[in-house]
Design an enzyme around this catalytic site. Sequence first.
Site, PDB file in Angstrom:
ATOM      1  N   GLU A   1     -27.140  17.685  10.232  1.00  0.00           N
ATOM      2  CA  GLU A   1     -27.582  18.004  11.753  1.00  0.00           C
ATOM      3  C   GLU A   1     -27.782  19.511  12.419  1.00  0.00           C
ATOM      4  O   GLU A   1     -28.890  19.861  12.810  1.00  0.00           O
ATOM      5  CB  GLU A   1     -26.207  17.956  12.493  1.00  0.00           C
ATOM      6  CG  GLU A   1     -25.340  16.833  12.742  1.00  0.00           C
ATOM      7  CD  GLU A   1     -23.769  16.595  12.378  1.00  0.00           C
ATOM      8  OE1 GLU A   1     -23.639  15.636  12.764  1.00  0.00           O
ATOM      9  OE2 GLU A   1     -23.474  17.848  12.852  1.00  0.00           O
TER      10      GLU A   1
ATOM     11  N   HIS B   1     -20.003  23.962   5.267  1.00  0.00           N
ATOM     12  CA  HIS B   1     -19.364  23.878   3.712  1.00  0.00           C
ATOM     13  C   HIS B   1     -20.151  23.256   3.266  1.00  0.00           C
ATOM     14  O   HIS B   1     -20.275  22.513   1.711  1.00  0.00           O
ATOM     15  CB  HIS B   1     -18.196  22.767   4.104  1.00  0.00           C
ATOM     16  CG  HIS B   1     -18.141  22.123   4.852  1.00  0.00           C
ATOM     17  ND1 HIS B   1     -18.707  21.542   6.082  1.00  0.00           N
ATOM     18  CD2 HIS B   1     -18.687  20.379   4.935  1.00  0.00           C
ATOM     19  CE1 HIS B   1     -19.246  20.258   6.148  1.00  0.00           C
ATOM     20  NE2 HIS B   1     -18.328  19.741   5.495  1.00  0.00           N
TER      21      HIS B   1
ATOM     22  N   ASP C   1      -4.539   8.586  29.729  1.00  0.00           N
ATOM     23  CA  ASP C   1      -4.340  10.002  30.391  1.00  0.00           C
ATOM     24  C   ASP C   1      -3.635  10.569  30.023  1.00  0.00           C
ATOM     25  O   ASP C   1      -2.714  10.627  28.447  1.00  0.00           O
ATOM     26  CB  ASP C   1      -4.370  10.171  32.040  1.00  0.00           C
ATOM     27  CG  ASP C   1      -2.913   9.041  32.391  1.00  0.00           C
ATOM     28  OD1 ASP C   1      -1.960   9.668  31.500  1.00  0.00           O
ATOM     29  OD2 ASP C   1      -2.498   8.766  33.731  1.00  0.00           O
TER      30      ASP C   1
ATOM     31  N   HIS D   1      -2.449   9.080  39.693  1.00  0.00           N
ATOM     32  CA  HIS D   1      -3.591   9.352  37.973  1.00  0.00           C
ATOM     33  C   HIS D   1      -4.121   7.615  38.136  1.00  0.00           C
ATOM     34  O   HIS D   1      -4.999   7.413  38.424  1.00  0.00           O
ATOM     35  CB  HIS D   1      -2.384   9.058  36.768  1.00  0.00           C
ATOM     36  CG  HIS D   1      -1.528  10.366  36.540  1.00  0.00           C
ATOM     37  ND1 HIS D   1      -0.606  10.456  35.733  1.00  0.00           N
ATOM     38  CD2 HIS D   1      -2.261  11.304  37.253  1.00  0.00           C
ATOM     39  CE1 HIS D   1      -0.298  11.476  35.583  1.00  0.00           C
ATOM     40  NE2 HIS D   1      -1.496  12.115  36.443  1.00  0.00           N
TER      41      HIS D   1
ATOM     42  N   ALA E   1     -14.749  20.486  17.196  1.00  0.00           N
ATOM     43  CA  ALA E   1     -15.400  20.815  18.448  1.00  0.00           C
ATOM     44  C   ALA E   1     -16.838  19.962  18.562  1.00  0.00           C
ATOM     45  O   ALA E   1     -16.887  19.217  17.142  1.00  0.00           O
ATOM     46  CB  ALA E   1     -16.185  22.218  17.847  1.00  0.00           C
TER      47      ALA E   1
END
Length: 452
Positions: free
Chosen positions: A345, A337, A125, A18, A320
């Site tokens: 966009e 919506h 992490d 790590h 997303a």
Amino acid sequence: MESTNPHIVLLASPGIGHLIPVLELARRLVSHQSFEVTVFVVTTDYASVTNTQLLQSPAAAGSDDDDGLLDIVLVPFLDVSDRVGPGVLFIEKIKATILLSLPFLRTEISNSKMESRRPTALVVDILGIDALGIADEFNMLKFVFITSNAWFLAVMLCTPEMDRKEIDEHVKNRKPLNIPGCKPLKFEDTTDVFFMDPNDSAYQRYIYDIVKMSLTDGILVNTWDELEPTNWLDKQPKESVIYVSFGSGGTLSSQQVIELAWGLELSQQRFFWVSRPPNENDAAGSFLSLGNGSDDTPDYLPDGFLARTQDRGLVVPMWAPQVEVLSHPSIGGFLTHCGWNSSMESIIEGVPMIAWPLYAEQKMNANMLTEDIGVSIRVTRVESYGVIGREEIRSMVGKILMDHQGRNIRTRIKELKKSAAKALDQGGSYNSLSQVAAICLQQHLKTKVSRG
């Protein structure tokens, strides 16, 4: 004097595997972005603390001309043997160590040395998810750094939404496990989490961490496009996919979620659905909570829905990257919506819409998009019980993607895409924003003069 460079804090979980990628990320933030970076290194034993050769190497220091922008802080060793018993998974030992390290991290971030260069973001992490609460305390951005491949990330993010029956088939009968957007996971390549009891506390913590990770400001992955080039959208034909999302806060009732799922399935069209658990009483139920309290499994979807639609549909939990999705060539429509951000966009990317307003001014937006601008069709709500039926959803998805009736809308929004590009270029909103910037600069100069 307060520094003008953003200051980023990275938390490295115990283990060289790590630490190495975290140090490399820190080095690049310094050398490529001129950020100030502080790396907190958590350890699980005295040997790790004393073996600091890696931390003193040129790679850790970044470069000879980093101007002291990289600072490495060893978190004092903390013995967790009294908290975890023998035979406990090493991951549980690491997480226990990080939990004990949080007071030190909190104190360091709040001390006078950092006061003049208050951190902008915290990067952890996958084993440091528990530290994200500190970012909230200090109003910092939150990022998770995946020190593995994007395929592994996809498996993690999909786990809370997987059908337990499919997981059982994967484990007991050694059948490949379908991962939306990726190749199936073979039994011989499976991860340990799928062998865990879903009622076990360790499994519940794993799911909790994934949900928290999906709600951060971003996820960094140690890979690149050409190394892992294929995702689900890349496999779909041009303008063949309907993107379904109700924004950061929009939620539907249980009955409406079921009707939407059936409508998408009956349409026989490809879909990309950002799905949230239902909320019976509040259409804006996720606006502030951002989906906290998500179900561990998608029991709110029709039985067998994911299996029946796996060849043409992708269901992703919670969130997303919307602009990235809308800009993809395979996206042919957007069921939205009608929040103004989403509407803008969609227009900028030239994607026709199905208007499904939920709350606030969204009905006004839907009216304008449909009647005035002509870039959407609008669902009709049955007023007696407020649910949009599956047949209407099926019809509208087909209309916006395929039918002759939707051709004018598709043509119109392509025209507006060009208009939007001009407005964002050397004119329109560009000039307007330049005027605002000039006013701000003028005021700034006046203030400096008055202060003498």
